[in-house]
Structures are given as C-alpha cells and as structure tokens.
Design a protein around this motif. Structure first.
Motif, mmCIF file in Angstrom:
data_model
loop_
_atom_site.group_PDB
_atom_site.id
_atom_site.type_symbol
_atom_site.label_atom_id
_atom_site.label_comp_id
_atom_site.label_asym_id
_atom_site.label_seq_id
_atom_site.Cartn_x
_atom_site.Cartn_y
_atom_site.Cartn_z
ATOM 1 N N PHE A 99 -1.012 2.311 6.992
ATOM 2 C CA PHE A 99 -1.521 2.115 5.638
ATOM 3 C C PHE A 99 -2.204 3.347 5.056
ATOM 4 C CE2 PHE A 99 -1.942 -1.893 8.046
ATOM 5 C CZ PHE A 99 -0.855 -2.570 7.511
ATOM 6 N N GLY A 100 -2.155 4.471 5.764
ATOM 7 C CA GLY A 100 -2.776 5.691 5.267
ATOM 8 C C GLY A 100 -1.887 6.892 5.489
ATOM 9 N N ILE A 101 -2.449 8.092 5.318
ATOM 10 C CA ILE A 101 -1.675 9.323 5.474
ATOM 11 C C ILE A 101 -1.738 9.805 6.922
ATOM 12 C CG2 ILE A 101 -2.010 10.023 3.075
ATOM 13 C CD1 ILE A 101 -4.112 12.031 4.080
ATOM 14 N N PRO A 102 -0.710 10.518 7.393
ATOM 15 C CA PRO A 102 -0.763 11.139 8.721
ATOM 16 C C PRO A 102 -1.886 12.170 8.804
ATOM 17 C CG PRO A 102 1.501 11.055 7.916
ATOM 18 C CD PRO A 102 0.612 10.690 6.752
ATOM 19 N N SER A 103 -2.403 12.365 10.002
ATOM 20 C CA SER A 103 -3.515 13.306 10.176
ATOM 21 C C SER A 103 -3.109 14.735 9.839
ATOM 22 C CB SER A 103 -4.068 13.236 11.604
ATOM 23 O OG SER A 103 -3.088 13.643 12.546
ATOM 24 N N ALA A 104 -1.811 15.055 9.972
ATOM 25 C CA ALA A 104 -1.355 16.409 9.624
ATOM 26 C C ALA A 104 -1.576 16.692 8.142
ATOM 27 C CB ALA A 104 0.124 16.568 9.975
ATOM 28 N N LEU A 105 -1.335 15.703 7.295
ATOM 29 C CA LEU A 105 -1.571 15.878 5.858
ATOM 30 C C LEU A 105 -3.061 15.956 5.569
ATOM 31 C CD1 LEU A 105 -0.623 16.108 2.969
ATOM 32 C CD2 LEU A 105 -0.372 13.615 2.890
ATOM 33 N N GLY A 143 6.969 -1.077 4.633
ATOM 34 C CA GLY A 143 6.859 -2.266 3.798
ATOM 35 C C GLY A 143 6.917 -1.919 2.319
ATOM 36 N N VAL A 144 6.673 -2.924 1.507
ATOM 37 C CA VAL A 144 6.651 -2.757 0.052
ATOM 38 C C VAL A 144 5.200 -2.823 -0.410
ATOM 39 C CG1 VAL A 144 7.345 -3.749 -2.155
ATOM 40 C CG2 VAL A 144 8.951 -3.720 -0.233
ATOM 41 N N PHE A 145 4.757 -1.777 -1.096
ATOM 42 C CA PHE A 145 3.349 -1.691 -1.469
ATOM 43 C C PHE A 145 3.135 -1.524 -2.971
ATOM 44 C CE2 PHE A 145 3.621 -0.601 2.949
ATOM 45 C CZ PHE A 145 2.531 -1.258 3.508
ATOM 46 N N THR A 146 4.202 -1.510 -3.742
ATOM 47 C CA THR A 146 4.033 -1.405 -5.193
ATOM 48 C C THR A 146 3.794 -2.760 -5.833
ATOM 49 O OG1 THR A 146 6.443 -1.478 -5.415
ATOM 50 C CG2 THR A 146 5.397 0.695 -5.430
ATOM 51 N N GLU A 147 4.078 -3.823 -5.092
ATOM 52 C CA GLU A 147 3.881 -5.185 -5.591
ATOM 53 C C GLU A 147 3.777 -6.124 -4.404
ATOM 54 O OE1 GLU A 147 7.326 -6.014 -7.915
ATOM 55 O OE2 GLU A 147 8.683 -6.091 -6.196
ATOM 56 N N SER A 152 -2.530 -4.204 -1.940
ATOM 57 C CA SER A 152 -3.908 -3.736 -1.743
ATOM 58 C C SER A 152 -4.090 -2.965 -0.432
ATOM 59 C CB SER A 152 -4.879 -4.919 -1.781
ATOM 60 O OG SER A 152 -4.632 -5.803 -0.702
ATOM 61 N N TRP A 153 -3.067 -2.966 0.410
ATOM 62 C CA TRP A 153 -3.138 -2.251 1.683
ATOM 63 C C TRP A 153 -2.671 -0.795 1.551
ATOM 64 C CZ3 TRP A 153 -4.121 -4.486 6.723
ATOM 65 C CH2 TRP A 153 -4.504 -5.830 6.664
ATOM 66 N N ASP A 154 -2.252 -0.395 0.384
ATOM 67 C CA ASP A 154 -1.777 0.970 0.180
ATOM 68 C C ASP A 154 -2.966 1.905 -0.027
ATOM 69 O OD1 ASP A 154 -0.560 3.334 -0.492
ATOM 70 O OD2 ASP A 154 0.149 2.660 -2.452
ATOM 71 N N VAL A 156 -2.467 5.212 0.568
ATOM 72 C CA VAL A 156 -1.819 6.522 0.483
ATOM 73 C C VAL A 156 -1.844 7.054 -0.942
ATOM 74 C CG1 VAL A 156 0.330 7.797 0.796
ATOM 75 C CG2 VAL A 156 -0.366 6.108 2.492
ATOM 76 N N GLU A 157 -1.139 6.381 -1.856
ATOM 77 C CA GLU A 157 -1.077 6.885 -3.222
ATOM 78 C C GLU A 157 -2.454 6.959 -3.889
ATOM 79 O OE1 GLU A 157 1.301 6.373 -7.479
ATOM 80 O OE2 GLU A 157 1.559 4.876 -5.899
ATOM 81 N N PRO A 158 -3.291 5.915 -3.788
ATOM 82 C CA PRO A 158 -4.605 6.026 -4.433
ATOM 83 C C PRO A 158 -5.432 7.193 -3.897
ATOM 84 C CG PRO A 158 -4.133 3.735 -3.899
ATOM 85 C CD PRO A 158 -3.073 4.560 -3.231
ATOM 86 N N TYR A 159 -5.388 7.405 -2.582
ATOM 87 C CA TYR A 159 -6.176 8.492 -2.005
ATOM 88 C C TYR A 159 -5.663 9.853 -2.462
ATOM 89 C CZ TYR A 159 -7.834 11.981 1.271
ATOM 90 O OH TYR A 159 -8.366 13.128 1.811
#
Length: 202
Positions: A99-105, A143-147, A152-154, A156-159
């Motif tokens: 639900f988040g970004i990889p540590s490399a990013l 999974g699908v996180f745009t709807e 609410s588990w996304d 990545v994009e908000p951060y």
C-alpha cells in the motif's frame, strides 16, 4: 523542453507493468520532444543509500565549514538533486508495495528533498524551489485503488503528490496499471494504461 528525468523503481525487469508503461511513455515523449535529453534512472539497479548519521547532516547543514567537511557524503545527493532541478519533466514509474512506495523510491526522495536546494523555510511556511516543472506518475498495483473498498488504502499517489507539491511541483498527471493480481483485470491492465499514456497532455 530540455530534459526529462524518468525514475524507475521496479526490480521485475521485463515483467514489470510500471516499466512497460514507462517505455510507452518514453517513446511518446521522445517523439514529441526529440531535442530533449531523456535521463532514465533505475533505482532497482543503483541501490541508493538510505539517510544515515553522516549523509543526513551532509545534506542539511547550514554551516559552510561542516558542509565542506562532509562534501563527499553529499556528493550523490548533489548529483541527484541537480538532475531533478535541471529537468523540465519528472516521471516516476513505481509499483505499490504493501500500500506504499518501495524503499528505493523513498531513498531517492530523501536525497532530493533538501532544504536550500528544493525547498526552503520562510516566514509564510515552506517555499518549494522546484517550481515550473511537470510530473507524471506511472503507478502499478495488484489491486484497484482508484475506486471501491480499497481506495482509502492507497498511500502511493497521495504521498507522492504531497511531497512533489512540497518542493513546488504541482502539475501532476497519473497513469495506472491496476489489478495486476486480479486475473480478469490483469490481462488488459497494461494495455489500458498504455492507452491512457496516449491521452496525456504532453
């Protein structure tokens, strides 16, 4: 447009959905901006260091003497930050992990979000110093996180949007390859994302 910086994160190589879509985007950008330099930085191959007790003060100190003493520790951060500031367009192609970004990013972000270089504190709060740039996010997820129930588990994009806004990059578009772990969706996920690339305002 003089330079495009493309950050790629997935370690899955040719099996990576985010890399496949990034390739489509790179081809379109190259066709549209033939004179622009395209820099593709592969974080899966580079293994950037995470901030430690030496790197952190090296990239944040305001003391000229200390900065000179720690300049070797700041060298990689300086290079990455210069690369970002010299680019007109930033592309971040990344998978979602847990639900988040990889540590490399996150390591790359920590090395380029720097006081005095990409942001500064002022009486009115924080001022982003990377203004005037655009960004495109290429996101792949199982999974699908745009709807739906997982939206609410996304994280990545908000951060990523928040941290880019913090340094002054607010013109951000997103392309997603969703449902890579859902058989009925996976077969067409990359194709749909590639079609979305063709609709981007570039």
């Amino acid at each position: 447009m003089k330079q495009i910086l493309m950050i790629e994160v997935s370690p899955r190589g040719k099996d990576s959905a985010s890399r496949a879509v990034a390739d489509t985007l790179a081809a379109r950008l190259t066709a549209l901006h033939s004179s622009a330099k395209l820099v593709r930085r592969d974080l899966a191959a580079e293994h950037l260091p995470h901030l430690d007790e030496i790197t952190l003060p090296a990239i944040s100190t305001k003391n000229p003497a200390e900065a000179e003493r720690l300049k070797d520790a700041a060298r990689q951060s300086d290079k990455l930050t210069d690369e970002l500031l010299e680019s007109d367009l930033l592309v971040i192609a990344t998978p979602m992990w847990n639900f988040g970004i990889p540590s490399a990013l996150k390591a790359w972000i920590d090395l380029v979000v720097r006081p005095g270089r990409t942001f500064q504190y002022s009486d009115g709060g924080v001022l982003g110093l990377a203004k005037g740039k655009k960004a495109i996010l290429v996101l792949a997820s199982g999974g699908v996180f745009t709807e739906g129930p997982w939206r609410s588990w996304d994280f990545v994009e908000p951060y990523i949007r928040q941290i880019l806004g913090f340094i002054g990059i607010v013109d951000v578009q997103t392309v997603r390859a969703e449902g890579m772990n859902i058989p009925l969706l996976a077969a067409n996920a990359v194709r749909k994302a590639n079609n979305a690339v063709l609709e981007l305002a570039l």
